[in-house]
Design an enzyme around this catalytic site. Structure first.
Site, PDB file in Angstrom:
ATOM      1  N   ASP A  79      44.623  51.206  29.026  1.00 11.51           N
ATOM      2  CA  ASP A  79      45.599  52.049  28.325  1.00 11.51           C
ATOM      3  C   ASP A  79      46.398  51.109  27.420  1.00 11.51           C
ATOM      4  O   ASP A  79      45.974  49.961  27.194  1.00 11.51           O
ATOM      5  CB  ASP A  79      46.467  52.868  29.302  1.00 11.51           C
ATOM      6  CG  ASP A  79      47.456  52.026  30.094  1.00 11.51           C
ATOM      7  OD1 ASP A  79      47.396  50.772  29.994  1.00 11.51           O
ATOM      8  OD2 ASP A  79      48.289  52.600  30.815  1.00 11.51           O
ATOM      9  N   THR A 120      49.251  48.824  36.311  1.00  8.98           N
ATOM     10  CA  THR A 120      49.034  48.396  37.698  1.00  8.98           C
ATOM     11  C   THR A 120      47.560  48.411  38.089  1.00  8.98           C
ATOM     12  O   THR A 120      47.208  47.882  39.142  1.00  8.98           O
ATOM     13  CB  THR A 120      49.758  49.357  38.662  1.00  8.98           C
ATOM     14  OG1 THR A 120      49.257  50.685  38.401  1.00  8.98           O
ATOM     15  CG2 THR A 120      51.267  49.330  38.459  1.00  8.98           C
ATOM     16  N   CYS A 142      45.150  48.967  33.367  1.00 12.71           N
ATOM     17  CA  CYS A 142      46.382  49.640  32.945  1.00 12.71           C
ATOM     18  C   CYS A 142      47.542  48.785  33.442  1.00 12.71           C
ATOM     19  O   CYS A 142      47.352  47.582  33.676  1.00 12.71           O
ATOM     20  CB  CYS A 142      46.433  51.097  33.403  1.00 12.71           C
ATOM     21  SG  CYS A 142      46.552  51.389  35.173  1.00 12.71           S
ATOM     22  N   HIS A 163      26.132  48.318  55.370  1.00  8.37           N
ATOM     23  CA  HIS A 163      27.066  48.806  54.347  1.00  8.37           C
ATOM     24  C   HIS A 163      26.470  49.950  53.526  1.00  8.37           C
ATOM     25  O   HIS A 163      27.198  50.796  53.020  1.00  8.37           O
ATOM     26  CB  HIS A 163      27.483  47.664  53.428  1.00  8.37           C
ATOM     27  CG  HIS A 163      28.086  46.512  54.161  1.00  8.37           C
ATOM     28  ND1 HIS A 163      29.249  46.625  54.885  1.00  8.37           N
ATOM     29  CD2 HIS A 163      27.668  45.231  54.320  1.00  8.37           C
ATOM     30  CE1 HIS A 163      29.533  45.463  55.441  1.00  8.37           C
ATOM     31  NE2 HIS A 163      28.588  44.596  55.115  1.00  8.37           N
ATOM     32  N   HIS A 219      30.463  44.845  50.156  1.00  7.35           N
ATOM     33  CA  HIS A 219      30.486  45.877  51.205  1.00  7.35           C
ATOM     34  C   HIS A 219      30.497  47.300  50.657  1.00  7.35           C
ATOM     35  O   HIS A 219      29.953  48.199  51.282  1.00  7.35           O
ATOM     36  CB  HIS A 219      31.721  45.693  52.109  1.00  7.35           C
ATOM     37  CG  HIS A 219      31.638  44.474  52.974  1.00  7.35           C
ATOM     38  ND1 HIS A 219      32.476  44.264  54.051  1.00  7.35           N
ATOM     39  CD2 HIS A 219      30.825  43.386  52.925  1.00  7.35           C
ATOM     40  CE1 HIS A 219      32.183  43.105  54.633  1.00  7.35           C
ATOM     41  NE2 HIS A 219      31.186  42.546  53.953  1.00  7.35           N
TER      42      HIS A 219
HETATM   43  C1  RB5 Z   1      52.094  53.338  31.874  1.00  7.49           C
HETATM   44  O1  RB5 Z   1      53.487  53.314  31.751  1.00  7.49           O
HETATM   45  C2  RB5 Z   1      51.706  53.023  33.313  1.00  7.49           C
HETATM   46  O2  RB5 Z   1      52.092  54.079  34.133  1.00  7.49           O
HETATM   47  C3  RB5 Z   1      50.216  52.763  33.419  1.00  7.49           C
HETATM   48  O3  RB5 Z   1      49.872  51.658  32.636  1.00  7.49           O
HETATM   49  C4  RB5 Z   1      49.704  52.457  34.801  1.00  7.49           C
HETATM   50  O4  RB5 Z   1      50.415  51.431  35.410  1.00  7.49           O
HETATM   51  C5  RB5 Z   1      49.517  53.618  35.695  1.00  7.49           C
HETATM   52  O5  RB5 Z   1      49.017  53.514  36.813  1.00  7.49           O
END
Ligand code: RB5
Length: 146
Positions: free
Chosen positions: A8, A67, A65, A133, A98
């Site tokens: 993203d 996280t 993204c 597995h 696995h």
């Molecule tokens: C965008 O602000 C953020 O929510 C996205 O990059 C991500 O971390 C979502 O899981």
């Protein structure tokens, strides 16, 4: 290996870095976007890359993204996808050995460039072990048919 990559806006810069790194390693990388860092929505790219991997066009996908959470959840909604979100190489390696993961996700707000490269390498170098597995991975697949 043919690798599909996407992110993203938050993961955009790290995507560019990881794409170059993969190409240096000799992989054939297709970028499914975004192609600029303006605000967008991670499910768009999670779905795009996941559908390419699920179709068999690409044996592996990488998603980034903030996280790695939202984009991996999105990818995992596509049948046949086993996406893992990792912030260290050990889980990345074991997820292939696995769980036969076919998409690796991580967060640009969580890992730096060097750690991201280590995670990517650990995942790409690992191989599914099959055996006991395989039955469990098949059990995951059967949930999709319920
Ligand atoms: C965008 O602000 C953020 O929510 C996205 O990059 C991500 O971390 C979502 O899981």
């Amino acid at each position: 290996m043919k690798i599909a990559i996407g992110s993203d806006h938050v993961g955009f810069e790290l995507k560019q870095t990881i794409k170059a790194y993969l190409e240096e390693l000799g992989h054939e990388v297709t970028d499914f976007g975004p192609f600029e860092a303006s605000r967008t929505d991670y499910p768009i790219y999670g779905e795009k890359v996941a559908k390419e991997v699920a179709s068999g066009a690409y044996p592996a996908g990488i998603l980034i993204c903030g996280t790695g959470v939202g984009i991996s959840i999105s990818a995992n909604k596509v049948a046949g996808i086993r996406a893992v979100v990792c912030s260290e190489p050990y889980s990345a390696k074991l997820s292939k050995e696995h769980n036969n993961t076919n998409i690796l996700a991580f967060g640009s707000r969580v890992v730096g460039e060097d750690l991201a490269k280590m995670i990517v390498s650990a995942w790409l170098d690992a191989e599914f072990e099959g055996g006991r597995h395989a039955k469990r991975v098949e059990m995951i697949r059967s949930i999709e048919n319920e």
